[in-house]
Enzyme design. Structure first.
Site, mmCIF file in Angstrom:
data_model
loop_
_atom_site.group_PDB
_atom_site.id
_atom_site.type_symbol
_atom_site.label_atom_id
_atom_site.label_comp_id
_atom_site.label_asym_id
_atom_site.label_seq_id
_atom_site.Cartn_x
_atom_site.Cartn_y
_atom_site.Cartn_z
ATOM 1 N N ASN A 1 -7.515 86.857 29.370
ATOM 2 C CA ASN A 1 -8.848 87.104 28.938
ATOM 3 C C ASN A 1 -9.233 85.807 28.281
ATOM 4 O O ASN A 1 -8.434 84.669 28.430
ATOM 5 C CB ASN A 1 -8.801 88.187 27.851
ATOM 6 C CG ASN A 1 -7.930 87.822 26.625
ATOM 7 O OD1 ASN A 1 -7.994 86.913 25.983
ATOM 8 N ND2 ASN A 1 -6.911 89.011 26.709
ATOM 9 N N LYS B 1 5.040 84.293 45.875
ATOM 10 C CA LYS B 1 3.415 84.031 45.961
ATOM 11 C C LYS B 1 3.009 84.834 47.036
ATOM 12 O O LYS B 1 3.218 84.693 48.222
ATOM 13 C CB LYS B 1 3.269 82.506 46.099
ATOM 14 C CG LYS B 1 1.521 82.100 46.327
ATOM 15 C CD LYS B 1 1.432 80.782 46.397
ATOM 16 C CE LYS B 1 -0.168 80.592 46.349
ATOM 17 N NZ LYS B 1 -0.495 80.046 47.697
ATOM 18 N N PHE C 1 -7.063 93.881 14.838
ATOM 19 C CA PHE C 1 -8.369 93.244 15.138
ATOM 20 C C PHE C 1 -8.981 94.024 16.461
ATOM 21 O O PHE C 1 -8.367 94.705 17.345
ATOM 22 C CB PHE C 1 -8.613 91.786 15.873
ATOM 23 C CG PHE C 1 -8.733 90.838 14.707
ATOM 24 C CD1 PHE C 1 -7.588 90.725 13.600
ATOM 25 C CD2 PHE C 1 -9.769 90.082 14.689
ATOM 26 C CE1 PHE C 1 -7.930 89.738 12.645
ATOM 27 C CE2 PHE C 1 -10.014 89.330 13.708
ATOM 28 C CZ PHE C 1 -9.017 89.017 12.683
ATOM 29 N N LYS D 1 -9.498 103.470 15.969
ATOM 30 C CA LYS D 1 -8.255 102.742 16.362
ATOM 31 C C LYS D 1 -7.409 102.439 15.100
ATOM 32 O O LYS D 1 -6.239 102.666 15.269
ATOM 33 C CB LYS D 1 -8.745 101.253 16.552
ATOM 34 C CG LYS D 1 -8.930 101.207 17.871
ATOM 35 C CD LYS D 1 -9.370 99.748 18.612
ATOM 36 C CE LYS D 1 -9.489 99.910 20.093
ATOM 37 N NZ LYS D 1 -10.455 98.788 20.465
ATOM 38 N N LYS E 1 -3.883 103.539 15.776
ATOM 39 C CA LYS E 1 -2.664 102.682 15.856
ATOM 40 C C LYS E 1 -1.742 102.873 14.497
ATOM 41 O O LYS E 1 -0.691 102.205 14.347
ATOM 42 C CB LYS E 1 -3.124 101.284 15.919
ATOM 43 C CG LYS E 1 -3.766 101.455 17.494
ATOM 44 C CD LYS E 1 -4.280 99.773 17.662
ATOM 45 C CE LYS E 1 -4.936 99.621 19.002
ATOM 46 N NZ LYS E 1 -4.506 98.894 20.014
ATOM 47 N N ASP F 1 -4.575 94.492 27.651
ATOM 48 C CA ASP F 1 -4.209 96.203 27.500
ATOM 49 C C ASP F 1 -3.695 96.582 28.776
ATOM 50 O O ASP F 1 -3.119 97.553 28.832
ATOM 51 C CB ASP F 1 -5.719 96.628 27.463
ATOM 52 C CG ASP F 1 -6.276 96.307 25.960
ATOM 53 O OD1 ASP F 1 -5.327 96.304 25.024
ATOM 54 O OD2 ASP F 1 -7.249 96.343 25.816
HETATM 55 O O1 C5P Z 1 -6.561 98.516 21.522
HETATM 56 P P1 C5P Z 1 -7.327 97.179 21.558
HETATM 57 O O2 C5P Z 1 -6.698 96.362 22.356
HETATM 58 O O3 C5P Z 1 -8.745 97.097 21.080
HETATM 59 O O4 C5P Z 1 -6.642 96.858 19.906
HETATM 60 C C1 C5P Z 1 -6.622 95.513 19.657
HETATM 61 C C2 C5P Z 1 -5.737 95.483 18.556
HETATM 62 O O5 C5P Z 1 -4.253 95.731 18.820
HETATM 63 C C3 C5P Z 1 -5.504 94.093 18.170
HETATM 64 O O6 C5P Z 1 -5.209 93.750 16.972
HETATM 65 C C4 C5P Z 1 -4.401 93.520 19.190
HETATM 66 O O7 C5P Z 1 -3.762 92.466 18.612
HETATM 67 C C5 C5P Z 1 -3.399 94.902 19.171
HETATM 68 N N1 C5P Z 1 -2.914 94.951 20.563
HETATM 69 C C6 C5P Z 1 -1.558 95.137 20.552
HETATM 70 N N2 C5P Z 1 -1.137 95.549 21.868
HETATM 71 C C7 C5P Z 1 -1.514 95.582 22.924
HETATM 72 C C8 C5P Z 1 -2.950 95.534 22.796
HETATM 73 C C9 C5P Z 1 -3.522 95.306 21.678
HETATM 74 O O8 C5P Z 1 -0.887 94.911 19.625
HETATM 75 N N3 C5P Z 1 -1.137 95.941 24.052
#
Ligand code: C5P
Length: 406
Positions: free
Chosen positions: A207, A286, A321, A335, A339, A276
């Site tokens: 990203n 490749k 974040f 979230k 989380k 994600d």
């Molecule tokens: O679910 P989302 O990606 O929006 O969540 C964002 C937060 O979760 C951020 O703090 C990011 O660092 C963390 N994150 C994580 N592991 C992932 C995806 C996001 O720790 N696989």
């Protein structure tokens, strides 16, 4: 601001007239103010204006004969507790980014040991010029702080970013710098940047996270006295000086590094934009270009934030974040619940906020409660505001201070 020693450096742009208001506001708040002007600034506003407003003689000439002995630029740099350059022109930003010292104003900056703030003011085209952006990034890398310009009508008749921040906002940034939250003895772990998830030997999914927000947090935490460990993925900006820094590339590597470092930290701030999704199966070679397209199966990456939040001890604080499109407040609250972290920083994707931009507008949630809204500020300012709030709002575990007995 009572009795605080503030040195205002005024450089040559039309916004120099706003610096007169700035000096006045600082004096009203009880600060001791001295003013240095660049030669070009004296074409816009006379030194007499600043002499009257500050109650002190104004200097602009490095070689002017002086009544008192001593080296003026060193004396001014040593006297100041904060230096604010307002307006900071593109030329002055360029000179100070490269350590130039060819007039009194630039020489004072070169000799400065105290925190230096810059409030840029220029035409939108200049502010967006890649060279100016590079110089701003260099100065930020050196720990200089920017009070970001606003967007609006510019003196050149155009509309866009580049308008100097209002004097009240500049005073606010200076005031906050004198009363920062305290992170003495706190061990802070920060993640920053993006991750890369391999599709094959040479291709990956990622990203556009630049690493600016996470690095600003790491730098601000260190300035507030914390010992800072950084785990960072690929980034576009220089890595700040911290106590320990580990570079990783994939979400799996980031998970390993964070899981290892987490038990020793008191505060974890997950500013990294961890991917994600990752390709379901990695192609070992490749992949060849075929005539037909290919389908890529993606599966979720391990959620690092959820995993460490599940393991956190009572005295550990975890901050996530969330980058959302409009109306993300409910998602941010959800979230936190999902989380299991303590705080969530919500930033919204737009041209001036979220990824890539040097500015941000964040809302901090604690559980269900909104505890801070920053407005549009530089990422450096946003970082300080977030940490200030968390440090004053929470009982953070700290390493006890060593008592030295005589
Ligand atoms: O679910 P989302 O990606 O929006 O969540 C964002 C937060 O979760 C951020 O703090 C990011 O660092 C963390 N994150 C994580 N592991 C992932 C995806 C996001 O720790 N696989």
């Amino acid at each position: 601001m009572k009795e605080k020693k503030i040195l205002c450096i005024v450089t040559g742009g039309i916004a120099a007239y706003k610096a007169a208001f700035l000096v006045r506001l600082l004096k009203q708040r009880g600060a001791l103010v001295r003013v240095v002007m660049s030669k070009a600034a004296t074409e816009f506003v006379t030194p007499l204006t600043f002499e009257v407003l500050s109650g002190n003689p104004v200097s602009w000439d490095l070689f002017a004969p002086r009544d008192e002995p001593g080296v003026e630029h060193v004396e001014l740099a040593t006297w100041a507790e904060r230096i604010i350059v307002a307006p900071a022109t593109a030329d002055f930003i360029s000179k100070s980014a490269h350590g130039a010292a060819d007039d009194l104003a630039s020489t004072v900056i070169a000799a400065a040991r105290c925190p230096v703030y810059l409030a840029p003011a220029m035409n939108a085209g200049m502010w967006e010029n890649p060279a100016v952006k590079r110089n701003v990034a260099l100065l930020e890398g050196d720990g200089r702080r920017f009070v970001e310009p606003g967007s609006g009508e510019l003196a050149c008749g155009k509309t866009g970013p580049g308008r100097m921040a209002e004097p009240e906002e500049i005073v606010g940034a200076l005031e906050r710098s004198f009363a920062p939250g305290n992170l003495d003895g706190v061990r802070v772990l920060v993640t920053a940047g993006r991750t890369e998830e391999d599709i094959d030997l040479v291709r990956y999914i990622s990203n556009r996270s630049s690493g600016r927000m996470g690095f600003a947090i790491a730098r601000a935490a260190r300035e507030m006295g914390a010992s800072v460990s950084l785990v960072y993925g690929p980034v576009d900006v220089p890595v700040p000086e911290v106590d320990s820094a580990k570079s990783v590339r994939t979400s799996a590597e980031m998970k390993r590094a964070v899981t290892m470092a987490f038990p020793r930290c008191n505060l974890l701030i997950m500013a990294a934009a961890v991917a994600d999704f990752m390709p379901a199966g990695k192609n070992p070679g490749k992949m060849k270009r075929g005539v037909k397209g290919i389908e890529l199966e993606l599966r979720p990456t391990p959620d690092i934030l959820a995993s460490v939040s599940g393991k956190k001890k009572k005295d550990q604080i975890v901050v996530g974040f969330a980058l959302e499109e409009k109306g993300g407040e409910e998602k941010a609250r959800e979230k936190i619940r999902k989380k299991g972290c303590d705080y969530m920083v919500l930033n919204v994707i737009s041209e001036t906020t979220g990824f890539v931009a040097t500015t941000n507008r964040v809302t901090l949630f604690k559980g269900n409660r909104k505890v801070l809204e920053t407005g549009l500020v530089s990422k450096v300012e946003a970082a300080s505001m977030i940490l200030d709030k968390i440090s004053s709002d929470t009982r953070l575990k700290r390493k006890p201070k060593r008592v030295v007995r005589e």
